[in-house]
Design an enzyme around this catalytic site. Sequence first.
Site, PDB file in Angstrom:
ATOM      1  N   CYS A   1       3.257  16.795 -12.232  1.00  0.00           N
ATOM      2  CA  CYS A   1       4.372  16.262 -13.036  1.00  0.00           C
ATOM      3  C   CYS A   1       4.675  14.804 -12.722  1.00  0.00           C
ATOM      4  O   CYS A   1       5.519  14.190 -13.370  1.00  0.00           O
ATOM      5  CB  CYS A   1       5.618  17.125 -12.804  1.00  0.00           C
ATOM      6  SG  CYS A   1       6.269  16.981 -11.116  1.00  0.00           S
TER       7      CYS A   1
ATOM      8  N   HIS B   1       0.811  -1.224   0.000  1.00  0.00           N
ATOM      9  CA  HIS B   1       0.000   0.000   0.000  1.00  0.00           C
ATOM     10  C   HIS B   1       0.838   1.265   0.000  1.00  0.00           C
ATOM     11  O   HIS B   1       0.352   2.334   0.330  1.00  0.00           O
ATOM     12  CB  HIS B   1      -0.957   0.000   1.212  1.00  0.00           C
ATOM     13  CG  HIS B   1      -1.983  -1.090   1.127  1.00  0.00           C
ATOM     14  ND1 HIS B   1      -2.707  -1.516   2.220  1.00  0.00           N
ATOM     15  CD2 HIS B   1      -2.382  -1.856   0.094  1.00  0.00           C
ATOM     16  CE1 HIS B   1      -3.520  -2.490   1.842  1.00  0.00           C
ATOM     17  NE2 HIS B   1      -3.347  -2.724   0.567  1.00  0.00           N
TER      18      HIS B   1
HETATM   19  N1  APR Z   1      -0.870  -7.552  17.661  1.00  0.00           N
HETATM   20  C1  APR Z   1      -1.416  -8.182  16.579  1.00  0.00           C
HETATM   21  N2  APR Z   1      -2.590  -7.828  16.015  1.00  0.00           N
HETATM   22  C2  APR Z   1      -3.244  -6.790  16.579  1.00  0.00           C
HETATM   23  C3  APR Z   1      -2.757  -6.075  17.702  1.00  0.00           C
HETATM   24  C4  APR Z   1      -1.513  -6.503  18.241  1.00  0.00           C
HETATM   25  N3  APR Z   1      -0.964  -5.884  19.295  1.00  0.00           N
HETATM   26  N4  APR Z   1      -3.648  -5.101  18.015  1.00  0.00           N
HETATM   27  C5  APR Z   1      -4.669  -5.197  17.119  1.00  0.00           C
HETATM   28  N5  APR Z   1      -4.427  -6.213  16.265  1.00  0.00           N
HETATM   29  C6  APR Z   1      -5.243  -6.673  15.132  1.00  0.00           C
HETATM   30  C7  APR Z   1      -6.717  -6.389  15.243  1.00  0.00           C
HETATM   31  O1  APR Z   1      -7.353  -7.440  15.951  1.00  0.00           O
HETATM   32  C8  APR Z   1      -7.127  -6.380  13.766  1.00  0.00           C
HETATM   33  O2  APR Z   1      -7.440  -7.694  13.332  1.00  0.00           O
HETATM   34  O3  APR Z   1      -4.808  -5.943  14.012  1.00  0.00           O
HETATM   35  C9  APR Z   1      -5.861  -5.914  13.053  1.00  0.00           C
HETATM   36  C10 APR Z   1      -5.952  -4.504  12.515  1.00  0.00           C
HETATM   37  O4  APR Z   1      -6.919  -4.502  11.505  1.00  0.00           O
HETATM   38  P1  APR Z   1      -7.151  -3.171  10.661  1.00  0.00           P
HETATM   39  O5  APR Z   1      -7.226  -1.990  11.567  1.00  0.00           O
HETATM   40  O6  APR Z   1      -8.286  -3.449   9.707  1.00  0.00           O
HETATM   41  O7  APR Z   1      -5.800  -2.983   9.817  1.00  0.00           O
HETATM   42  P2  APR Z   1      -5.399  -3.727   8.488  1.00  0.00           P
HETATM   43  O8  APR Z   1      -5.908  -5.134   8.471  1.00  0.00           O
HETATM   44  O9  APR Z   1      -3.945  -3.525   8.305  1.00  0.00           O
HETATM   45  O10 APR Z   1      -6.168  -2.864   7.356  1.00  0.00           O
HETATM   46  C11 APR Z   1      -5.904  -3.219   6.007  1.00  0.00           C
HETATM   47  O11 APR Z   1      -7.097  -1.238   5.299  1.00  0.00           O
HETATM   48  O12 APR Z   1      -7.450   1.004   5.748  1.00  0.00           O
HETATM   49  C12 APR Z   1      -6.840   0.104   4.877  1.00  0.00           C
HETATM   50  O13 APR Z   1      -4.903   0.422   3.592  1.00  0.00           O
HETATM   51  C13 APR Z   1      -5.358   0.315   4.914  1.00  0.00           C
HETATM   52  O14 APR Z   1      -3.558  -1.288   4.977  1.00  0.00           O
HETATM   53  C14 APR Z   1      -4.826  -0.964   5.552  1.00  0.00           C
HETATM   54  C15 APR Z   1      -5.880  -1.973   5.173  1.00  0.00           C
END
Ligand code: APR
Length: 236
Positions: free
Chosen positions: A126, A115
């Site tokens: 540009c 991403h």
């Molecule tokens: N360790 C591991 N996992 C964790 C922790 C932790 N300490 N704390 C939270 N989580 C988990 C949550 O349970 C959740 O499943 O991390 C995950 C975060 O999920 P999202 O907030 O949806 O993030 P992500 O999956 O990376 O989102 C994907 O969405 O907004 C777009 O482009 C953006 O790259 C991002 C994509």
Amino acid sequence: MEQARAWLQAASSVAVLTGAGISAESGIPTFRGAGGLWRQYRPEELATPEAFQRDPRLVWEWYDWRRGLIAAASPNPGHHALAELEQRVADFTLITQNVDGLHDRAGSRNLLKLHGDIWTLRCLGCGREQRDERTPLPELPPRCDCAGLLRPGVVWFGEALPPRVWEAAGQAAASAEVFLVVGTSAVVYPAAGLTWTAKAAGARVIEVNPEETPFSAHVDCSLRGPAGVLLPQLLS
Ligand code: APR
């Protein structure tokens, strides 16, 4: 945990997919967990070309705020554990959805950024890309020398992932003996599809997440807890 350790130790090719959760213990809010909102906006409302077209300043206020948080943050033991794992495995690929650069700062090398990168700015005029790590940025929205509008060098909803990066990520997932999926809610595609690719190719899939995700029922091993605690244990 014992089973996951054994699979990792026996593997000569490992791929890892990380999401915002691996940076949570560095103090960076995830997108869909508690605290994921910014001024009551959801990422789906701000991380889009339409939102930027409509109000570039608002979108930049969100990114400038995140850049400030990230600049003040440090990689946590989860990031460092993956950099260490890379040293131990012959064929290792780290695929991240995160744009925060914490994997780079932890020393990870073979890193695919699906991403993009929050420190890269791209000119809508540009097309020039530049790295700018100033926080806060002196003016919002920032302007290019050509006077064009600069946007964050990240992939927004509805935009294509960088083709070569996506291609390499698919190959890494398809050839991994062990696929670690860490800190992602597994709801954003195409990134989330990589886990199905790895599974279909016969990889052992290990999930590290304190919460259940749509993958949990399909992985070979679900480690329920924070990445900063469990990843170092996986390597010990
Ligand atoms: N360790 C591991 N996992 C964790 C922790 C932790 N300490 N704390 C939270 N989580 C988990 C949550 O349970 C959740 O499943 O991390 C995950 C975060 O999920 P999202 O907030 O949806 O993030 P992500 O999956 O990376 O989102 C994907 O969405 O907004 C777009 O482009 C953006 O790259 C991002 C994509």
